[in-house]
Design a protein around this motif. Structure first.
Motif, PDB file in Angstrom:
ATOM      1  N   ARG A 127       0.852  -1.195   0.000  1.00 41.95           N
ATOM      2  CA  ARG A 127       0.000   0.000   0.000  1.00 41.95           C
ATOM      3  C   ARG A 127       0.883   1.237   0.000  1.00 41.95           C
ATOM      4  O   ARG A 127       1.800   1.360   0.795  1.00 41.95           O
ATOM      5  CB  ARG A 127      -0.905   0.015   1.225  1.00 41.95           C
ATOM      6  CG  ARG A 127      -2.067  -0.961   1.174  1.00 41.95           C
ATOM      7  CD  ARG A 127      -2.936  -0.824   2.409  1.00 41.95           C
ATOM      8  NE  ARG A 127      -4.060  -1.726   2.360  1.00 41.95           N
ATOM      9  CZ  ARG A 127      -4.026  -2.992   2.783  1.00 41.95           C
ATOM     10  NH1 ARG A 127      -2.891  -3.465   3.273  1.00 41.95           N
ATOM     11  NH2 ARG A 127      -5.086  -3.761   2.712  1.00 41.95           N
ATOM     12  N   SER A 309       2.008   2.724   4.486  1.00 42.99           N
ATOM     13  CA  SER A 309       1.238   1.503   4.255  1.00 42.99           C
ATOM     14  C   SER A 309       0.217   1.281   5.364  1.00 42.99           C
ATOM     15  O   SER A 309      -0.949   0.975   5.105  1.00 42.99           O
ATOM     16  CB  SER A 309       2.177   0.290   4.155  1.00 42.99           C
ATOM     17  OG  SER A 309       2.936   0.345   2.968  1.00 42.99           O
ATOM     18  N   ASP A 316      -8.333   2.824   4.381  1.00 49.66           N
ATOM     19  CA  ASP A 316      -9.124   1.903   3.558  1.00 49.66           C
ATOM     20  C   ASP A 316     -10.301   1.353   4.351  1.00 49.66           C
ATOM     21  O   ASP A 316     -11.426   1.228   3.831  1.00 49.66           O
ATOM     22  CB  ASP A 316      -8.253   0.745   3.061  1.00 49.66           C
ATOM     23  CG  ASP A 316      -7.270   1.158   1.973  1.00 49.66           C
ATOM     24  OD1 ASP A 316      -7.370   2.307   1.492  1.00 49.66           O
ATOM     25  OD2 ASP A 316      -6.405   0.334   1.613  1.00 49.66           O
ATOM     26  N   SER A 323      -9.124  -3.605  -1.975  1.00 45.32           N
ATOM     27  CA  SER A 323      -8.546  -3.814  -3.306  1.00 45.32           C
ATOM     28  C   SER A 323      -8.872  -5.190  -3.865  1.00 45.32           C
ATOM     29  O   SER A 323      -8.854  -5.397  -5.078  1.00 45.32           O
ATOM     30  CB  SER A 323      -7.028  -3.614  -3.265  1.00 45.32           C
ATOM     31  OG  SER A 323      -6.423  -4.552  -2.383  1.00 45.32           O
TER      32      SER A 323
END
Length: 388
Positions: A127, A309, A316, A323
């Motif tokens: 990420r 990350s 997220d 993803s």
């Protein structure tokens, strides 16, 4: 009509979510320099035209730029992109750690184009890693043949698909060229000034950031410090709603990492802002119906690259982005160019300062879950005009 706004925005552009079209090519190196590309075609008996139609700038997600291939044609290092965990420059084999002789090559799975370089990156997340480039539509078979010939496909570079995130929130799996496993080395090969200049000029021509290119060029130590790999991390975030200062979820944003710093207020000029019923907004790419003045106002924050990350993992979860379930995510994470306002250092030598930052765009496929009577466009593009 918000429904029409959403559908027309979703249709905008040629690339659709998770599209796998063999006409799409992602360029990241010297092919971004159009004059050099046409010159090469002409000198190798191909038609003296580009054959590449620019769709959009974009970012190859989870990749970093590296110069671990020596090109005899270029007389120096040539650019390559690899997933973070597969870059031989970033991993020191056990034999070398113990004072033994280092292996000169990676162990590779040819079909998946994955190289295992003696030490894996464990739970290291990719990420935040992204390499800028341009998504092109290849216009004819001759252009594919020219690209294959120039890249030495399939013996030097070969075709693979990479996930490319576009500034309008869409994602495409495009074909690109990466160095074959047996051509990669554990050495850094500095590019010549001429070659580096071509790549840098191409990036400037398309308005792309060059930070990762600069870092890759300087990566010259025999044992590469892990921090040098952080040059391909996008280390800014653009927030425009409840994550902004003084808003309901700003504390949750700050809890994601201890290394977040306010950079300044900024404007994203490629989108519109929707009020999703009073609780939170949604960023969407604009279309022709909104004119050239469509913009969204927000704030830019920087995050220490070593924490990026983990920060994105936290964001997220807040934004409902996964993803692995891209189509069913509430928001899509992408990289967008934002313009810093002048009072926050938004000008440099008379030029507006542009920062490329992670942002979350609403997934148009989720609009059917909302009552259209309670969703509206915020004309000013400012969430504070609604919530305060």
């Amino acid at each position: 009509n918000v429904a029409n706004t959403m559908s027309s925005s979703h249709r905008e552009g040629r690339a659709t979510s998770d599209d796998e079209d063999d006409c799409y090519y992602f360029g990241y190196g010297s092919n971004l320099h159009e004059e050099d590309w046409i010159r090469w075609r002409t000198s190798h008996d191909f038609s003296p035209v580009s054959g590449l139609e620019k769709v959009s700038v974009g970012f190859a997600l989870g990749y970093r730029l590296s110069f671990h291939y020596y090109s005899r044609v270029r007389q120096g290092g040539a650019a390559n992109i690899v997933p973070w965990e597969d870059d031989p420059l970033l991993h020191v084999p056990p034999q070398q750690e113990q004072g033994g002789e280092a292996n000169s090559r990676c162990t590779c799975d040819i079909e998946s184009d994955t190289c295992y370089c003696n030490t894996a990156s464990g739970d290291e997340s990719t990420r935040g890693y992204a390499v800028g480039g341009v998504l092109y539509r290849v216009e004819d078979c001759e252009t594919w043949a020219a690209l294959d010939a120039k890249e030495g496909h399939p013996f030097v570079y070969h075709r693979v698909r990479v996930p490319v995130s576009l500034p309008n929130g869409k994602r495409v799996r495009a074909l690109t060229y990466v160095v074959t496993c047996d051509r990669r080395t554990r050495e850094h090969h500095p590019p010549t000034d001429e070659y580096y200049g071509l790549v840098e000029s191409g990036f400037h021509a398309h308005g792309l950031p060059t930070r990762h290119l600069v870092h890759a060029q300087k990566c010259s130590a025999a044992r590469i410090p892990r921090a040098l790999g952080l040059g391909s991390i996008i280390s800014h975030c653009f927030v425009y709603g409840t994550l902004m200062s003084g808003q309901t979820r700003h504390a949750a944003f700050k809890d994601c990492t201890s290394s977040v710093s306010f950079v300044g207020r900024a404007v994203y000029k490629g989108g519109i802002l929707l009020n999703m019923g009073g609780d939170y907004p949604a960023l969407m790419p604009h279309n022709d119906d909104h004119g050239d003045n469509a913009s969204v106002h927000g704030e830019v924050y920087s995050v220490d690259a070593t924490h990026m990350s983990a920060t994105l993992l936290c964001l997220d979860l807040i934004e409902g982005y996964d993803s692995t379930c891209y189509q069913d995510s509430l928001y899509h994470r992408t990289v967008v160019p934002v313009h810093l306002e002048e009072e926050h250092g938004g000008t440099e030598s008379g030029q507006v300062r542009v920062v490329w930052a992670w942002a979350y765009m609403f997934n148009p496929a989720m609009m059917s879950d909302y009552d259209q009577d309670h969703v509206s466009v915020i004309p000013t593009g400012k969430w504070r005009d609604v919530c305060e």
